[in-house]
Design a protein around this motif. Sequence first.
Motif, mmCIF file in Angstrom:
data_model
loop_
_atom_site.group_PDB
_atom_site.id
_atom_site.type_symbol
_atom_site.label_atom_id
_atom_site.label_comp_id
_atom_site.label_asym_id
_atom_site.label_seq_id
_atom_site.Cartn_x
_atom_site.Cartn_y
_atom_site.Cartn_z
ATOM 1 N N THR A 263 -34.070 6.461 -72.425
ATOM 2 C CA THR A 263 -33.778 7.794 -72.110
ATOM 3 C C THR A 263 -33.317 8.788 -73.225
ATOM 4 O O THR A 263 -32.900 8.215 -74.031
ATOM 5 C CB THR A 263 -32.534 7.804 -70.960
ATOM 6 N N ALA A 264 -33.801 9.988 -73.058
ATOM 7 C CA ALA A 264 -33.482 11.006 -74.114
ATOM 8 C C ALA A 264 -32.104 10.877 -74.348
ATOM 9 O O ALA A 264 -31.093 10.972 -73.573
ATOM 10 C CB ALA A 264 -33.771 12.291 -73.734
ATOM 11 N N LYS A 265 -31.787 10.686 -75.694
ATOM 12 C CA LYS A 265 -30.323 10.766 -76.052
ATOM 13 C C LYS A 265 -29.595 12.372 -76.335
ATOM 14 O O LYS A 265 -30.659 13.205 -76.660
ATOM 15 C CB LYS A 265 -30.079 10.237 -77.554
ATOM 16 N N ALA A 266 -28.425 12.430 -76.071
ATOM 17 C CA ALA A 266 -27.796 13.632 -76.162
ATOM 18 C C ALA A 266 -28.017 13.874 -77.764
ATOM 19 O O ALA A 266 -27.915 13.180 -78.630
ATOM 20 C CB ALA A 266 -26.423 13.698 -75.853
ATOM 21 N N LYS A 267 -27.952 15.203 -78.328
ATOM 22 C CA LYS A 267 -27.972 15.856 -79.443
ATOM 23 C C LYS A 267 -26.690 15.471 -79.970
ATOM 24 O O LYS A 267 -25.689 15.333 -79.460
ATOM 25 C CB LYS A 267 -28.301 17.184 -79.635
ATOM 26 N N LYS B 37 -25.354 5.520 -78.642
ATOM 27 C CA LYS B 37 -25.422 7.008 -78.819
ATOM 28 C C LYS B 37 -25.726 7.468 -77.241
ATOM 29 O O LYS B 37 -26.206 6.666 -76.487
ATOM 30 C CB LYS B 37 -26.845 7.476 -79.469
ATOM 31 N N PRO B 38 -24.773 8.236 -76.970
ATOM 32 C CA PRO B 38 -24.770 8.669 -75.503
ATOM 33 C C PRO B 38 -26.145 9.448 -75.195
ATOM 34 O O PRO B 38 -26.510 10.197 -75.814
ATOM 35 C CB PRO B 38 -23.497 9.834 -75.490
ATOM 36 N N ARG B 39 -26.379 9.681 -73.818
ATOM 37 C CA ARG B 39 -27.399 10.228 -73.248
ATOM 38 C C ARG B 39 -26.964 11.793 -72.862
ATOM 39 O O ARG B 39 -25.772 11.851 -72.881
ATOM 40 C CB ARG B 39 -28.006 9.431 -72.191
ATOM 41 N N ILE B 40 -27.991 12.516 -72.729
ATOM 42 C CA ILE B 40 -27.560 13.835 -72.113
ATOM 43 C C ILE B 40 -26.536 13.737 -70.918
ATOM 44 O O ILE B 40 -25.552 14.431 -70.821
ATOM 45 C CB ILE B 40 -28.639 14.739 -71.786
ATOM 46 N N GLN B 41 -26.879 12.746 -70.004
ATOM 47 C CA GLN B 41 -26.252 12.579 -68.855
ATOM 48 C C GLN B 41 -24.898 12.088 -68.979
ATOM 49 O O GLN B 41 -23.758 12.340 -68.325
ATOM 50 C CB GLN B 41 -26.814 11.696 -67.848
ATOM 51 N N VAL B 43 -22.977 12.984 -71.619
ATOM 52 C CA VAL B 43 -21.794 14.035 -72.065
ATOM 53 C C VAL B 43 -22.117 15.159 -71.249
ATOM 54 O O VAL B 43 -20.928 15.926 -71.295
ATOM 55 C CB VAL B 43 -22.258 14.500 -73.595
ATOM 56 N N THR B 118 -30.711 7.078 -66.102
ATOM 57 C CA THR B 118 -30.031 8.117 -66.419
ATOM 58 C C THR B 118 -28.486 8.117 -66.006
ATOM 59 O O THR B 118 -27.825 8.764 -66.696
ATOM 60 C CB THR B 118 -30.521 9.343 -65.794
#
Lengths: 269, 349, 542
Positions: A263-267, B37-41, B43, B118
């Motif tokens: 899944t896309a990682k947060a920047k 590394k955290p995902r968008i979800q 944070v 997610t």
Amino acid sequence: MKKLSARRRHPLAAVVVLLLALAATGGLYAAFAPASKAQADETAQSLAIEEGKKLYSVGCASCHGTGGQGTTDGPSLVGVGSAAVDFQVATGRMPAQQPGAQVPKKPVIYDQAQIDQLAAYVASLGPGPVTPTEKQYNPEGADIARGGDLWRTNCAQCHNFTGEGGALTKGKYAPSLEDSTPKQIYEAMQTGPQNMPSFPDTTMPEKEKKDIIAYVKSVNGDETPTPGGFALGGLGPVSEGLFGWIFGLGALIAVAIWVAAHTAKAKKS
Amino acid sequence: MSSNEISDKNLPHEQGSAHGTAVAENPFADPGLPPHKPRIQDVDEQAAKRSERTVALLFTVSMLATIGFIASFVIFPVDEIVYVWPIGHVSATNLSLGLTLGVALFCIGAGAVHWARTLMSDEEFADDRHAIEAAPEVKAKVMTDFADGARESAIGRRPLIRNTMLGALAMVPLSGVVLLRELGPLPEKKLFHTSWKKGLQLINMNTNEPLRPEDVVVGSLTFAKPEGLEEDDEDFNNKIAKDALMIVRIQPQDIKDRRELEWSHEGIVAFSKICTHVGCPISLYEQQTHHVLCPCHQSTFDLSDGARVIFGPAGHPLPQLRIGVNGEGNLEALGDFAEPVGPAFWERG
Amino acid sequence: MSTTTDAKRKAPAGERVADWADGRLGIYSLAKANMRKIFPDHWSFMLGEICLYSFIIIILTGVYLTLFFHPSMNEVHYHGSYVPMQGIRMTEAYASTLDISFDVRGGLLIRQIHHWAALIFIAGMFVHMMRVFFTGAFRKPREINWLFGFLLFALGMFTGFTGYSLPDDLLSGTGVRFTQGAILSVPIVGTYISMFLFGGEFPGHDIIARFYSIHILLLPGIMLGLVVAHLILVFYHKHTQFPGPGRTNKNVVGMPLLPVYMAKAGGFFFLVFGVIAVIAALFTINPIWALGPYRPDQVSTGAQPDWYMGFAEGLVRVMPGWEINLWGHTLVLGVFIPLVVFGLVLAAIAVYPFIESWITGDKREHHILDRPRNAPTRTALGVAWVTSYMVMLIGGGNDIFATHLHMSINSITWFVRIFYFVGPVIAFIVTKRICMGLQRRDRDKVLHGRESGIIKRLPHGEFVEIHEPLSQSQRYSLTAHEQYEPAEVGPAVDENGVERKLTRGEKLRAKLSKGYFGEGNQVPKATAEEYREISSGHGGHH
């Protein structure tokens, strides 16, 4: 190359000649119209032969010989009958464009009146199968199921279960019957065009030909239901297998890639 | 052969696995698992909420699709055909049931996967592996246990018991094998004969009438069965599998094989319709070349030359049936085939 | 752990059920070992799942079909709703399949799901097997599981064959006829096997019922057992993983079974089922109504088996018609040789793990996968095998290819005859070269870094492309593979000076080992010394 293009010119030249011939026919018909019916028929017939002969000498004689006796480039037409001419010319197979394993179907270059004249001329060379009337080939009311049985005994081995066509030796093939008219199918059975064997009335009576036409039109027509969805060409396991691999397994692998992807990682913030 | 083992020096060395300081020394050392590394979800609660709603939406769509499935089942008659562009005229039930079922299932899966991707933790862990092979002490214990057991059974000391037991165990499956004998009859000479015999008329498969020589014209193709065999007969399939005939007429001067001409009636030849390769009904007759092709494996036979094989995997010519004309002017067989029809087999000779 | 209060509190219902089950099944110990079991994530590891799920779908839909199908060869006259078959004489098997297709609501859908899932099942097994092959996942300790998988593939083919034969339509009946002809070609016992299998002469009245019990009971029963064993071994061995930072031969990196893997794998089942259901809604498969009932004197052109039997069909089609008649007996080589080759082609892939481990002499466990390029000879052999398989698939469809590509069927047959031998050789050479090239590229990348695409002009006018050094983990991943030394035959005399007899096997092994790992058959990977020399010596000149 030169010879070939010269030959190609025949049909084009024919069209011009035909237009003239057509006008002449019309004029002549007008002149003879008031005559008695029987006389008119006979005269019309001989006229048609006359006109057909003209068409023949332009479009056909180079291969089949001036009197239809045949040459090294084309078989004799004596005794092939009007049905054969109607089939060959009305499906565009004749006049042939170039030599090959088999003469293919092409756009038709003569109109029906001209085809009838050609047929009349060739029929006058010797007796043979006569162009069928609509009463003979119209499949209405025929026994479809019986036709299917006859189809599988006599026709499916070359033309496939539903008339999609199939391969013969050395580049020859049995064509698809998807676009064939009932009349053409009837004529083909009657005359045995090119390498197709004939199925004369003596061994396959008119009624059975009708049954066959009814079957093939019911399973391979525009309105034929394909209850299960896209028919994939009606070719059986080869097309099904290709589809299963490319689209079936392909779609599932695409889904698997989505499932397993990160899944896309947060920047980084 | 394998007793002579390859020495270990052929085997590659394991890549240095070092952490921290060793990395500087070995540029190819394993740096270890990268930090998570955290995902968008992880944070952004907004994004997480969006994911939640998407998953819930997918599950809801699935429920609706199931209701759609039941509704289609009730609404559409089984024989309803509808035109759907671009597919064509399709069964309404097949299309509607399939699509609703597909959507109902797919949405459950998509919802679950989206949830996992997610919202569930995506931190990677390492599990240790343990050697599959047992430790030497374990193996030693098993070996002693086995030796004890074997000794206590006295199987080594009493070979009579061991041998008779092995004999009994080896023989008892034979009963099962013997029972299989009932699956079918022995071959005997069944494959050597067909129903054809002298005097049987050739019946046109299309009309069910006897064939007359004048019916069969040059360039035509006709199929025939023996007189007396009817489609409704109990053993029709078994009979026609061997009796089916292919009849063509060839100008006598075009027949190259002398026996073929002799066995024909004025150029009318009757060949077995059953391919000599593996038994497909061969009948793709090309009237100009007199070649006949098998649609299954493309064996090609030349009917103007004793049905000789000219291409493909068949091993011998198609058998020819000798025919003549009877008193009523009908075609008749002058005997059975001279050789077995259909695929070759060991006893054929 | 305040046990006193816990004991007083009434446990929730779920826990009480679990307790009950644990007291009888010991589920807590089982769950302790497996609930948080780690599974690595990679799409290619899910190919096996596609097979597993399509297998489950096949069983579910198959059970439904048995409720309506009549495995009987009794002859009836059809009077159902499909008009072009009205009054036609057919077996009950065919008639009941027509009924399933036209008179049972959803019957056609289930039939199509069943058949599409079967095609995808076997295609999935093929691809899964190739994934395992090309990544070397079949090495110790997984050789047995490779064999289980192989057996599933082989049995799947025969289950498929007996399945599509059941409707007794003209196409599948032709396939059964072919099978009977092939059985007859077996020397000595062929006619006996044929008579026993068919209960007499072909076609008889037994074969559909017999295929039915083979198709729904015997083969799926064995396959179910093998699937369970296959999965138990996957759990027991733990999954393999690709090389990468933190991934060693002693661990497995990924996400736990509960919850991530359970959601993904469970979800994937529904995704697979959903995709197949949509395919079955939109695409016809095996329209038996268009084929007609089987009769041994009827046939259609385009007579092919389902794809997985296609390479056997190809072998039979392109084989020359050799037949030897000697001493009153016939040896039908034209059919029997393809039958044997069919078995050998399959056996070759089955025994490969044992051959490779014999050549390498490697007795260690392997849990880190090879990248195909790092095992050039194995990869090349695999591609050669796939090539020969694909060439035969073309052979099996030669008539369809002839009509649709406007070619001569005879030319295609000759092409296949020649390319069955030439194709794999070419494929082997080309693949090996590609692998070596990729290895060389990896080596350059490790030593000189990645080409950045940035061109820099040096003070003296020279243009150079800047190479970015790789990260530690990239360097590790690209050099983590192992490289074998070719095996030597060993000294000709032993330690006592006595001449040692070299067995033929040893010599062969040394030769093969050289072919696998000798000079020119793999590119030596970068060493730490080379790396240090380049990175310090040239000072980023690259």
